[in-house]
Design a protein around this motif. Structure first.
Motif, mmCIF file in Angstrom:
data_model
loop_
_atom_site.group_PDB
_atom_site.id
_atom_site.type_symbol
_atom_site.label_atom_id
_atom_site.label_comp_id
_atom_site.label_asym_id
_atom_site.label_seq_id
_atom_site.Cartn_x
_atom_site.Cartn_y
_atom_site.Cartn_z
ATOM 1 N N SER A 80 5.566 -0.213 16.200
ATOM 2 C CA SER A 80 4.176 -0.657 16.099
ATOM 3 C C SER A 80 3.253 0.445 16.601
ATOM 4 N N GLN A 115 8.727 -6.245 6.898
ATOM 5 C CA GLN A 115 7.409 -5.894 6.397
ATOM 6 C C GLN A 115 6.941 -4.613 7.077
ATOM 7 N N ARG A 117 3.803 -1.848 7.403
ATOM 8 C CA ARG A 117 2.367 -1.765 7.182
ATOM 9 C C ARG A 117 1.837 -0.403 7.630
ATOM 10 N N ASN A 118 0.848 0.075 6.898
ATOM 11 C CA ASN A 118 0.032 1.234 7.311
ATOM 12 C C ASN A 118 0.852 2.497 7.567
ATOM 13 N N GLN A 143 9.105 4.007 1.090
ATOM 14 C CA GLN A 143 7.973 3.094 0.931
ATOM 15 C C GLN A 143 6.660 3.833 1.126
ATOM 16 N N ASP A 144 5.701 3.526 0.279
ATOM 17 C CA ASP A 144 4.314 3.977 0.344
ATOM 18 C C ASP A 144 4.111 5.409 -0.152
ATOM 19 N N SER A 232 2.667 7.448 10.194
ATOM 20 C CA SER A 232 1.335 6.931 9.906
ATOM 21 C C SER A 232 0.309 7.943 10.395
ATOM 22 N N GLY A 237 0.880 2.495 12.293
ATOM 23 C CA GLY A 237 1.983 2.026 11.471
ATOM 24 C C GLY A 237 2.861 1.027 12.219
ATOM 25 N N SER A 238 3.368 0.033 11.493
ATOM 26 C CA SER A 238 4.259 -0.952 12.099
ATOM 27 C C SER A 238 5.278 -1.400 11.068
ATOM 28 N N GLY A 239 6.391 -1.925 11.568
ATOM 29 C CA GLY A 239 7.410 -2.405 10.649
ATOM 30 C C GLY A 239 8.739 -2.602 11.342
#
Length: 333
Positions: A80, A115, A117-118, A143-144, A232, A237-239
């Motif tokens: 996170s 999940q 994110r960011n 991813q991303d 990130s 960023g988190s996941g």
């Protein structure tokens, strides 16, 4: 004759031999109050009792929790508010041999992504070589964002086909960036799978060999590990990800030590109908390196020269007519 040779004995009872080894390992870990599952939340690098090695690197921003289970090369990681981290478990080497001198590497993996994110995330095989210093990636999934030719000084070297899919081979020259040898200049090399996947067998050595065919120099191995990474740019960023299956094999031999009860006389192969029981015994270290190989009657225990083999625990592989009959743990007294 006895002064020149070790008689190599496998003890049946886990209590007598393997238990001693495992209890010794437990004592070492107990001195540092280490139990498993082991949670790592800072930059650390240590061996695991089962024969693998973990390493976690992160930049200061954010929190990362890596959980190592001492079960093959499986691990979980949650993060996170991070900028960048790399969590990995696999094989650690002493930087004295190239991949070809060690053997043929494969991996069996399964990633269960939560999940994310960011930020970007990479899933696959990772490591470093030295002399020359090279950071390498075999990216099975991402991813991303992923490296692309012309983006951020990345260069497309070519396309290779491994394990039923095309991979783009991309390189990038890093300038004064963190490495396993401190802040240095070094190249990155990526194999990026076009048909991404979350599980399967990875023919790692095929990537190594094809990179070298393309003129990419690889040095002596520092590590070959299963990796989860995230980055990130805005530190938020988190996941999470679980590596629910993780094995790295060298010449088809798994690394993880498992406590077993075995007896040579009780578990000899059935040679009925064969004209000969003459084959080869190969002694293999727990990191997958071939130590010694001898021609022998496979119906009899092997005897290796003491000049080639030190006391310890190994894997013993028996082959007849080029076919592997059995691989077992073996203790050299």
């Amino acid at each position: 004759m006895s002064s020149f040779y070790h008689a190599i004995h496998f003890r049946c009872t886990a209590i007598a031999v393997l238990a001693f080894i495992f209890l010794s390992a437990m004592k070492v870990w107990a001195q540092n109050d280490v139990t498993f599952p082991l949670v790592i939340d800072s930059v650390k690098s240590n061996p695991i009792p089962n024969g693998y090695h973990y390493e976690m690197w992160k930049q200061p921003a954010g929190t990362v929790k890596m959980t190592v289970y001492n079960q093959d090369a499986t691990f979980d990681v949650e993060w996170s508010n991070i900028q960048n981290f790399v969590a990995r478990v696999g094989l650690k080497y002493d930087e004295t041999k190239t991949h070809k001198e060690i053997g043929v590497f494969t991996a069996e993996v399964e990633f269960q992504k939560g999940q994310i994110r960011n930020g970007l995330a990479y899933f696959g095989i990772y490591g470093w070589t030295v002399e020359p210093l090279v950071e390498y990636y075999v990216m099975e999934d991402w991813q991303d964002w992923r490296p692309r030719a012309g983006d951020g000084m990345h260069t497309l070297v070519g396309t290779i086909n491994v394990d039923g899919s095309d991979y783009e081979v991309i390189t990038r020259q890093m300038k004064q960036q963190p490495s396993v040898k401190g802040t240095q200049d070094f190249p990155q090399v990526f194999s990026i799978r076009k048909n991404t996947r979350a599980s399967g067998t990875i023919s790692i050595s095929n990537h190594f060999n094809k990179w070298e065919d393309m003129g990419i120099d690889l040095g002596k191995l520092y590590e070959v590990k299963i990796k989860v990474e995230s980055y990130s740019g805005n530190n938020n960023g988190s996941g999470s990800c679980k590596v629910t299956k993780g094995k790295i094999l060298v010449d088809g031999i798994p690394t993880s030590i498992q406590p077993i009860c075995d007896d040579f006389s009780a578990k000899r192969q059935n040679f009925t109908g064969l004209n000969s029981t003459n084959g080869t015994y190969t002694l293999i270290s727990l990191s997958g390196q071939k130590i010694s190989s001898i021609a022998s009657d496979l119906s009899q225990p092997p005897v290796f020269s003491k000049n080639n083999v030190s006391p310890g625990i190994y894997l013993l592989q028996s082959k007849l007519n080029g076919v592997t009959l059995q691989t077992r743990q073996w203790v050299v007294k």
